[in-house]
Design a protein around this motif. Structure first.
Motif, PDB file in Angstrom:
ATOM      1  N   ILE A 103     -55.534  19.439  35.474  1.00 28.37           N
ATOM      2  CA  ILE A 103     -54.463  19.777  36.412  1.00 28.37           C
ATOM      3  C   ILE A 103     -54.519  21.271  36.738  1.00 28.37           C
ATOM      4  O   ILE A 103     -54.988  22.070  35.936  1.00 28.37           O
ATOM      5  CB  ILE A 103     -53.071  19.381  35.879  1.00 28.37           C
ATOM      6  CG1 ILE A 103     -52.741  20.125  34.597  1.00 28.37           C
ATOM      7  CG2 ILE A 103     -52.951  17.888  35.715  1.00 28.37           C
ATOM      8  CD1 ILE A 103     -51.267  20.174  34.308  1.00 28.37           C
ATOM      9  N   GLN A 104     -54.026  21.608  37.918  1.00 28.51           N
ATOM     10  CA  GLN A 104     -54.026  23.006  38.362  1.00 28.51           C
ATOM     11  C   GLN A 104     -53.111  23.837  37.484  1.00 28.51           C
ATOM     12  O   GLN A 104     -53.528  24.860  36.954  1.00 28.51           O
ATOM     13  CB  GLN A 104     -53.586  23.080  39.818  1.00 28.51           C
ATOM     14  CG  GLN A 104     -53.543  24.477  40.380  1.00 28.51           C
ATOM     15  CD  GLN A 104     -53.126  24.483  41.847  1.00 28.51           C
ATOM     16  OE1 GLN A 104     -52.728  23.469  42.401  1.00 28.51           O
ATOM     17  NE2 GLN A 104     -53.233  25.635  42.480  1.00 28.51           N
TER      18      GLN A 104
ATOM     19  N   ASN B 189     -54.143  28.035  44.921  1.00 31.61           N
ATOM     20  CA  ASN B 189     -54.592  27.015  45.874  1.00 31.61           C
ATOM     21  C   ASN B 189     -55.945  27.390  46.465  1.00 31.61           C
ATOM     22  O   ASN B 189     -56.776  26.512  46.712  1.00 31.61           O
ATOM     23  CB  ASN B 189     -53.553  26.821  46.973  1.00 31.61           C
ATOM     24  CG  ASN B 189     -52.279  26.184  46.445  1.00 31.61           C
ATOM     25  OD1 ASN B 189     -52.297  25.480  45.439  1.00 31.61           O
ATOM     26  ND2 ASN B 189     -51.171  26.438  47.103  1.00 31.61           N
TER      27      ASN B 189
ATOM     28  N   GLU C 285     -60.070  16.936  44.913  1.00 29.47           N
ATOM     29  CA  GLU C 285     -58.671  17.247  44.636  1.00 29.47           C
ATOM     30  C   GLU C 285     -57.869  15.957  44.580  1.00 29.47           C
ATOM     31  O   GLU C 285     -58.172  14.999  45.276  1.00 29.47           O
ATOM     32  CB  GLU C 285     -58.129  18.151  45.743  1.00 29.47           C
ATOM     33  CG  GLU C 285     -56.748  18.679  45.498  1.00 29.47           C
ATOM     34  CD  GLU C 285     -56.288  19.644  46.573  1.00 29.47           C
ATOM     35  OE1 GLU C 285     -55.062  19.838  46.675  1.00 29.47           O
ATOM     36  OE2 GLU C 285     -57.124  20.196  47.298  1.00 29.47           O
ATOM     37  N   GLY C 286     -56.843  15.945  43.743  1.00 28.98           N
ATOM     38  CA  GLY C 286     -55.970  14.782  43.659  1.00 28.98           C
ATOM     39  C   GLY C 286     -54.767  15.067  42.799  1.00 28.98           C
ATOM     40  O   GLY C 286     -54.511  16.212  42.437  1.00 28.98           O
ATOM     41  N   LYS C 287     -54.032  14.016  42.480  1.00 24.90           N
ATOM     42  CA  LYS C 287     -52.872  14.117  41.584  1.00 24.90           C
ATOM     43  C   LYS C 287     -53.201  13.314  40.333  1.00 24.90           C
ATOM     44  O   LYS C 287     -53.625  12.166  40.428  1.00 24.90           O
ATOM     45  CB  LYS C 287     -51.615  13.596  42.261  1.00 24.90           C
ATOM     46  CG  LYS C 287     -51.184  14.477  43.413  1.00 24.90           C
ATOM     47  CD  LYS C 287     -49.707  14.362  43.637  1.00 24.90           C
ATOM     48  CE  LYS C 287     -49.345  15.368  44.710  1.00 24.90           C
ATOM     49  NZ  LYS C 287     -48.249  16.178  44.318  1.00 24.90           N
TER      50      LYS C 287
ATOM     51  N   LYS D 135     -47.389  13.182  37.612  1.00 25.50           N
ATOM     52  CA  LYS D 135     -48.683  13.444  38.248  1.00 25.50           C
ATOM     53  C   LYS D 135     -48.600  14.807  38.918  1.00 25.50           C
ATOM     54  O   LYS D 135     -47.640  15.110  39.619  1.00 25.50           O
ATOM     55  CB  LYS D 135     -49.004  12.357  39.264  1.00 25.50           C
ATOM     56  CG  LYS D 135     -49.217  11.025  38.579  1.00 25.50           C
ATOM     57  CD  LYS D 135     -50.255  10.227  39.264  1.00 25.50           C
ATOM     58  CE  LYS D 135     -50.552   8.999  38.439  1.00 25.50           C
ATOM     59  NZ  LYS D 135     -51.771   8.380  38.765  1.00 25.50           N
ATOM     60  N   ARG D 136     -49.626  15.613  38.659  1.00 22.75           N
ATOM     61  CA  ARG D 136     -49.663  16.970  39.208  1.00 22.75           C
ATOM     62  C   ARG D 136     -51.005  17.213  39.874  1.00 22.75           C
ATOM     63  O   ARG D 136     -52.006  16.601  39.531  1.00 22.75           O
ATOM     64  CB  ARG D 136     -49.430  17.989  38.083  1.00 22.75           C
ATOM     65  CG  ARG D 136     -48.037  17.802  37.464  1.00 22.75           C
ATOM     66  CD  ARG D 136     -47.752  18.766  36.364  1.00 22.75           C
ATOM     67  NE  ARG D 136     -47.668  20.121  36.875  1.00 22.75           N
ATOM     68  CZ  ARG D 136     -47.719  21.196  36.095  1.00 22.75           C
ATOM     69  NH1 ARG D 136     -47.865  21.066  34.796  1.00 22.75           N
ATOM     70  NH2 ARG D 136     -47.642  22.397  36.608  1.00 22.75           N
ATOM     71  N   LYS D 137     -51.013  18.150  40.790  1.00 24.20           N
ATOM     72  CA  LYS D 137     -52.220  18.500  41.525  1.00 24.20           C
ATOM     73  C   LYS D 137     -53.295  19.018  40.577  1.00 24.20           C
ATOM     74  O   LYS D 137     -53.006  19.740  39.626  1.00 24.20           O
ATOM     75  CB  LYS D 137     -51.875  19.575  42.560  1.00 24.20           C
ATOM     76  CG  LYS D 137     -53.031  20.028  43.419  1.00 24.20           C
ATOM     77  CD  LYS D 137     -52.532  21.043  44.414  1.00 24.20           C
ATOM     78  CE  LYS D 137     -53.642  21.628  45.223  1.00 24.20           C
ATOM     79  NZ  LYS D 137     -53.161  22.594  46.202  1.00 24.20           N
TER      80      LYS D 137
END
Length: 103
Positions: free
Chosen positions: A32-33, A68, A82-84, A95-97
């Protein structure tokens, strides 16, 4: 393998292979970011890209690093999408980026 420069610290960088190795050692195929504008000691997602960058490559550990723009740079290599994704640090199924390794 590509070299990615930290957006918040010019001259500091890491390779996509270093990131993929870290992700794979976690037992997941994503990270996750987790970008947070906080002190590193107060970060709520210690298994995030933001913390990994702060801990291993940043001179300023209390400055967010997984911006970002950095996520965009990773995706543009073609090695990540990229996704969640499920946050490993949250008890609630949140769910996170983030980014996943392209297989």
């Amino acid at each position: 393998m590509m070299r990615i420069e930290l957006s918040e610290e010019k001259g500091r960088s890491f390779t996509t292979d270093e990131l993929k190795d870290y992700i794979q050692k976690s037992g997941r195929d994503y990270i996750i970011q987790g970008q947070e504008a906080c002190r590193r000691s107060e970060h709520s997602s210690p298994h995030s890209l933001d913390c990994w960058l702060r801990d291993n490559f940043a001179n300023y550990r209390d400055r967010k690093q997984a911006t970002n723009a950095l996520i965009k740079d990773l995706v543009e290599t073609g090695e990540f999408i990229e996704g969640k994704f499920q946050c490993p640090d949250r008890k609630k199924k949140t769910k996170r980026k983030g980014v996943r390794i392209v297989k």
